[in-house]
Write a protein that holds these residues in place. Structure first.
Motif, mmCIF file in Angstrom:
data_model
loop_
_atom_site.group_PDB
_atom_site.id
_atom_site.type_symbol
_atom_site.label_atom_id
_atom_site.label_comp_id
_atom_site.label_asym_id
_atom_site.label_seq_id
_atom_site.Cartn_x
_atom_site.Cartn_y
_atom_site.Cartn_z
ATOM 1 N N LEU A 96 3.375 -32.166 15.022
ATOM 2 C CA LEU A 96 2.180 -32.711 14.389
ATOM 3 C C LEU A 96 1.939 -31.948 13.099
ATOM 4 O O LEU A 96 1.621 -30.750 13.137
ATOM 5 N N VAL A 129 -2.994 -30.355 22.633
ATOM 6 C CA VAL A 129 -2.771 -30.051 21.219
ATOM 7 C C VAL A 129 -2.910 -28.543 21.035
ATOM 8 O O VAL A 129 -3.892 -27.944 21.490
ATOM 9 N N TYR A 140 1.356 -31.616 21.563
ATOM 10 C CA TYR A 140 1.491 -31.675 20.111
ATOM 11 C C TYR A 140 1.544 -30.239 19.579
ATOM 12 O O TYR A 140 0.578 -29.491 19.704
ATOM 13 N N VAL A 199 -2.912 -38.498 16.550
ATOM 14 C CA VAL A 199 -3.203 -38.283 17.972
ATOM 15 C C VAL A 199 -4.059 -39.428 18.518
ATOM 16 O O VAL A 199 -3.804 -39.951 19.614
ATOM 17 N N THR A 247 5.892 -32.511 20.737
ATOM 18 C CA THR A 247 5.970 -33.350 19.545
ATOM 19 C C THR A 247 5.435 -32.616 18.314
ATOM 20 O O THR A 247 4.414 -31.918 18.397
ATOM 21 N N ALA A 260 1.275 -28.344 16.535
ATOM 22 C CA ALA A 260 0.784 -28.547 15.173
ATOM 23 C C ALA A 260 1.229 -27.399 14.278
ATOM 24 O O ALA A 260 1.026 -26.224 14.596
ATOM 25 N N ARG A 272 2.422 -34.636 27.297
ATOM 26 C CA ARG A 272 2.764 -34.405 25.891
ATOM 27 C C ARG A 272 2.062 -33.154 25.387
ATOM 28 O O ARG A 272 0.915 -32.888 25.746
#
Length: 319
Positions: free
Chosen positions: A84, A29, A54, A101, A82, A56, A52
């Motif tokens: 977020l 993340v 994220y 998450v 991805t 954000a 993956r």
């Protein structure tokens, strides 16, 4: 007149392309991943086959814009980078993001708390905290707290290497004399210069990191200073003019701003360099150089008070 020092003293000769190991199977993340050092961090990590990432950001539009550069460098990145949605000035948004998450993943390996604001005009977050402290510290504190179950779970895996990277700043030395004015943090603190409030929030980032390392020794938690970087983070300082603008102009001369690519180096190093070379709870300046930080940043009682106060505030708000 000569510049005081080279902010890019790369202690480990770190080169992301050469030294980032395979990130196969890892979940990451990155807050504020849509611009500046955050986007560069996502881009460099994406090159090494994570499961993956994220990214954000406050809006899908910001994610889409960031992905233009990221997919240009890593063509298949849209398969695993991805969006977020996250607004750190809203604890509800932080909770919603962490819930996503938690629902979608069974582990988290690297949390890069990169996003932040700097010396913005006085104001409050949606939850009533001074805007810089609330965004830079409280938002990330709740996000970290919510994601700790995944981080701890991953840390129990054989040969795991779980890390929390908190972006601080040499600006933490600009905090008020007592460091954090706990009795005023739930006001806009108009009696203090915005740069002082920024310093207080960045001091909190270092203190919170040290306490994380103390409480969760299986997770590698470090705070980093990126150096003086050519991003839009300091634009509010120039827009406000006056004393802060003059300080910034002098700082530009003494400490030459460097590129986003160079500015992201320290946090990418902290997230991926061999663990045995990194001290849990430490504060690092570019790149990979341990630094004591200010006296306040090493105050054990202050860090314990910050942790307890933060928990008290989050619980009081229902988190």
């Amino acid at each position: 007149m000569q510049r005081l020092f080279n902010p890019l003293d790369n202690v480990h000769k770190f080169d992301p392309d050469k030294h980032i190991p395979s990130l196969t199977g890892k979940v990451i993340v990155v807050t504020g991943g849509n611009s500046g050092c955050g986007k560069e961090t996502v881009l460099q990590l994406a090159k090494h086959n994570p499961k993956r990432i994220y990214l954000a950001a406050r809006s899908k539009a910001k994610y889409d814009d960031a992905m233009k550069a990221i997919t240009a460098a890593v063509p298949n990145s849209s398969n695993f980078v991805t969006f977020l949605e996250l607004d750190l000035a809203s604890l509800e948004s932080v909770k919603n993001a962490s819930d996503i998450v938690l629902r979608e993943c069974d582990r988290l390996d690297i949390l890069v708390n990169n996003a932040g604001i700097m010396a913005v005009p006085h104001g409050l977050t949606k939850d009533g905290f001074e805007i810089q402290f609330g965004t830079n510290h409280m938002g990330h504190a709740l996000l970290t707290r919510q994601l700790l179950p995944l981080l701890e779970k991953a840390a129990k895996e054989p040969s795991s290497d779980v890390r929390i990277i908190n972006l601080s700043s040499i600006g933490h030395t600009m905090a008020p004399d007592q460091g954090i004015k706990f009795d005023e943090v739930k006001t806009s603190m108009t009696s203090q210069y915005p740069i002082r409030l920024y310093g207080s929030s960045k001091l909190a980032n270092i203190l919170y990191t040290r306490e994380l390392a103390h409480r969760y020794p299986d997770i590698l938690s470090v705070s980093v200073h990126p150096g003086r970087v050519e991003t839009n983070l300091g634009s509010s300082v120039h827009e406000q003019g006056g004393f802060l603008h003059r300080v910034s102009q002098v700082s530009d001369f003494l400490i030459k701003p460097h590129s986003v690519q160079a500015g992201a180096l320290n946090q990418i190093w902290a997230a991926t360099w061999k663990r045995s070379d990194i001290v849990n709870g430490a504060y690092y300046v570019p790149a990979g150089k341990e630094n004591d930080g200010s006296k306040l940043s090493r105050d054990v009682k202050l860090r314990e008070k910050l942790w307890a106060w933060t928990e008290e505030q989050l619980v009081a708000l229902g988190y």
